[in-house]
Scaffold this motif. Structure first.
Motif, mmCIF file in Angstrom:
data_model
loop_
_atom_site.group_PDB
_atom_site.id
_atom_site.type_symbol
_atom_site.label_atom_id
_atom_site.label_comp_id
_atom_site.label_asym_id
_atom_site.label_seq_id
_atom_site.Cartn_x
_atom_site.Cartn_y
_atom_site.Cartn_z
ATOM 1 N N HIS A 160 -8.084 6.137 -9.099
ATOM 2 C CA HIS A 160 -8.167 7.017 -7.822
ATOM 3 C C HIS A 160 -8.638 8.279 -8.039
ATOM 4 O O HIS A 160 -8.904 8.843 -9.303
ATOM 5 N N MET A 171 0.920 -1.242 -0.042
ATOM 6 C CA MET A 171 0.026 0.149 0.065
ATOM 7 C C MET A 171 0.979 1.233 0.081
ATOM 8 O O MET A 171 0.670 2.303 -0.751
ATOM 9 N N VAL A 181 -10.768 -4.978 0.422
ATOM 10 C CA VAL A 181 -10.043 -3.783 0.537
ATOM 11 C C VAL A 181 -9.308 -3.391 1.902
ATOM 12 O O VAL A 181 -10.335 -3.211 2.566
ATOM 13 N N ILE A 237 -15.238 7.840 -0.655
ATOM 14 C CA ILE A 237 -13.950 6.890 -0.842
ATOM 15 C C ILE A 237 -13.127 7.781 -1.842
ATOM 16 O O ILE A 237 -13.668 8.594 -2.749
ATOM 17 N N THR A 238 -11.984 7.142 -2.010
ATOM 18 C CA THR A 238 -11.132 7.788 -2.894
ATOM 19 C C THR A 238 -10.409 6.827 -4.050
ATOM 20 O O THR A 238 -9.839 7.400 -4.762
ATOM 21 N N THR A 280 -7.809 -0.059 3.714
ATOM 22 C CA THR A 280 -7.469 1.101 3.618
ATOM 23 C C THR A 280 -7.053 2.013 4.471
ATOM 24 O O THR A 280 -6.822 1.379 5.855
ATOM 25 N N ASP A 281 -6.413 3.275 4.447
ATOM 26 C CA ASP A 281 -6.119 3.959 5.529
ATOM 27 C C ASP A 281 -7.057 3.870 6.790
ATOM 28 O O ASP A 281 -6.823 3.878 7.797
ATOM 29 N N PRO A 321 -15.975 -5.152 -1.496
ATOM 30 C CA PRO A 321 -15.923 -3.639 -1.405
ATOM 31 C C PRO A 321 -16.503 -3.180 -2.751
ATOM 32 O O PRO A 321 -17.002 -4.005 -3.521
ATOM 33 N N ARG A 337 -1.653 4.810 -2.988
ATOM 34 C CA ARG A 337 -2.892 5.311 -3.266
ATOM 35 C C ARG A 337 -3.956 4.931 -2.113
ATOM 36 O O ARG A 337 -5.217 5.224 -2.539
ATOM 37 N N GLY A 338 -3.416 4.847 -1.095
ATOM 38 C CA GLY A 338 -4.258 4.522 0.121
ATOM 39 C C GLY A 338 -4.833 3.483 0.529
ATOM 40 O O GLY A 338 -5.779 3.532 1.234
ATOM 41 N N CYS A 339 -4.928 2.566 -0.291
ATOM 42 C CA CYS A 339 -5.469 1.186 -0.006
ATOM 43 C C CYS A 339 -4.723 0.088 -0.958
ATOM 44 O O CYS A 339 -3.879 0.310 -1.859
ATOM 45 N N ASP A 386 -9.285 1.634 7.353
ATOM 46 C CA ASP A 386 -9.322 0.403 7.969
ATOM 47 C C ASP A 386 -8.340 0.270 8.944
ATOM 48 O O ASP A 386 -8.584 -0.208 9.935
#
Length: 350
Positions: free
Chosen positions: A340, A253, A273, A323-324, A275-276, A302, A258-260, A278
């Motif tokens: 993204h 990651m 998935v 979300i991103t 993510t940050d 997800p 990309r934050g995930c 999570d």
């Protein structure tokens, strides 16, 4: 006397209430007249287009067939106001799958006839049909057997003699109160050009994807941009296998940035998935994350998107779901790309 103080005209008088009302009344009357003129012009031009539609005959289908059969380009020409309309028609044709260009009739007599060759088709606009500047173009087409489609209001004109077919405009007066300025006639020319462009578009089976290829920039390009056009693919995607440690997933990651990271099942389908967000929530729950696997932290089932979805649809999901990033998945739910929110912004989507 203070020379710096503003002086007043000796005979200046303040406007009376009666004068103010009279001025307001005159202004309102003028606005009403302007509104009436606008309505008259628009109604006249709208009625002219209705008449044009009702008078279409087999010559329109013949024109579409001739234009579609061009081996080269459709060369559109016209003089004066008809020339301005011709430029627009050429642009519309070119942007919808029919190669086209504008040639100025006056310039054609000074060398630009070389732009028109066998395999091309000439589309000539002339309200009167007797525009002198068109004569050399008409002769050139006759000499080299170049097909000619005409648009005119005059069936007994020079253009009518050469054009096969001639698209005849109905004998409607100009909307100009003097009856001189091209208004209704050019509106009909423009509408007929649009009708030809759309008929050719459908004749060729031109699609939204084709349209996007010809409009990569600007608002149209943004509206038709696909997710697959802007997504990262292949080894660039942040992916790990189910069961890997938290540290390994965090490393992937961080490398991609990309934050995930996506988590793959045994059949390489996307099962979750991480993510940050999570990570922060897991830290609050468990404290230390070192002993955890990615499956313990990830979000299961997800949100995803299909590769042929519009990029604007992805942007809508980002905004709606807060979300991103989104993974693109195929029919078997296998990741084939990752998009993204920054990819959408770089593409000009807002």
């Amino acid at each position: 006397m203070n020379v710096n103080s503003p002086s007043k005209a000796p005979h200046a008088k303040a406007a009376t209430p009666q004068a103010a009302r009279a001025e307001a009344s005159q202004s309102k009357a003028a606005a009403t007249r302007h509104f009436s003129v606008a309505q008259r012009v628009l109604h006249n031009e709208a009625e002219a287009i209705v008449q044009l539609a009702e008078r279409l005959d087999a010559s329109f289908d013949e024109a579409v067939q001739v234009l579609a059969a061009a081996q080269g380009r459709v060369v559109v020409t016209g003089m004066g106001k008809s020339g301005h309309v011709a430029r627009k028609i050429a642009a519309s044709l070119a942007s919808t799958g029919t190669p086209a260009q504008f040639v100025h009739p006056a310039e054609s007599s000074h060398g630009d006839l070389g732009m028109i060759k066998r395999g091309d088709v000439l589309l000539a606009l002339s309200n009167s049909g007797n525009t002198v500047e068109l004569n050399d173009l008409l002769s050139h087409c006759a000499r080299y057997a170049i097909p000619l489609v005409g648009i005119s209001k005059n069936a007994n004109s020079t253009l009518a003699e050469f054009a096969k077919p001639l698209l005849l405009l109905p004998p409607v007066d100009e909307a100009c109160s003097l009856g001189l300025m091209p208004t209704t006639s050019t509106t009909m020319q423009m509408a007929l050009g649009d009708a030809l462009a759309v008929a050719l578009l459908e004749h060729r089976g031109f699609t939204a994807d084709d349209f996007q290829r010809f409009h990569p920039g600007g608002t149209l390009g943004q509206q038709l941009l696909r997710v697959s056009d802007i997504a990262m693919k292949g080894d660039q995607m942040p992916l790990v296998r189910s069961g890997v440690s938290f540290d390994e997933a965090l490393l992937v990651m961080s490398e991609v940035g990309r934050g995930c990271v996506g988590v793959l099942g045994e059949a390489r389908q996307l099962i979750g998935v991480m993510t940050d967000g999570d990570l922060r929530r897991a830290r609050l729950r468990a404290g230390s994350l070192q002993a955890l696997q990615v499956d313990d932290i990830m979000t299961r089932n997800p949100h995803t998107i299909k590769p042929d979805a519009l990029a604007a649809e992805a942007l809508g999901q980002f905004n709606r779901l807060r979300i991103t990033g989104l993974f693109m998945v195929d029919e078997a739910e296998r990741p084939v790309g990752f998009v993204h929110i920054h990819d959408c912004l770089r593409a000009g989507l807002r």
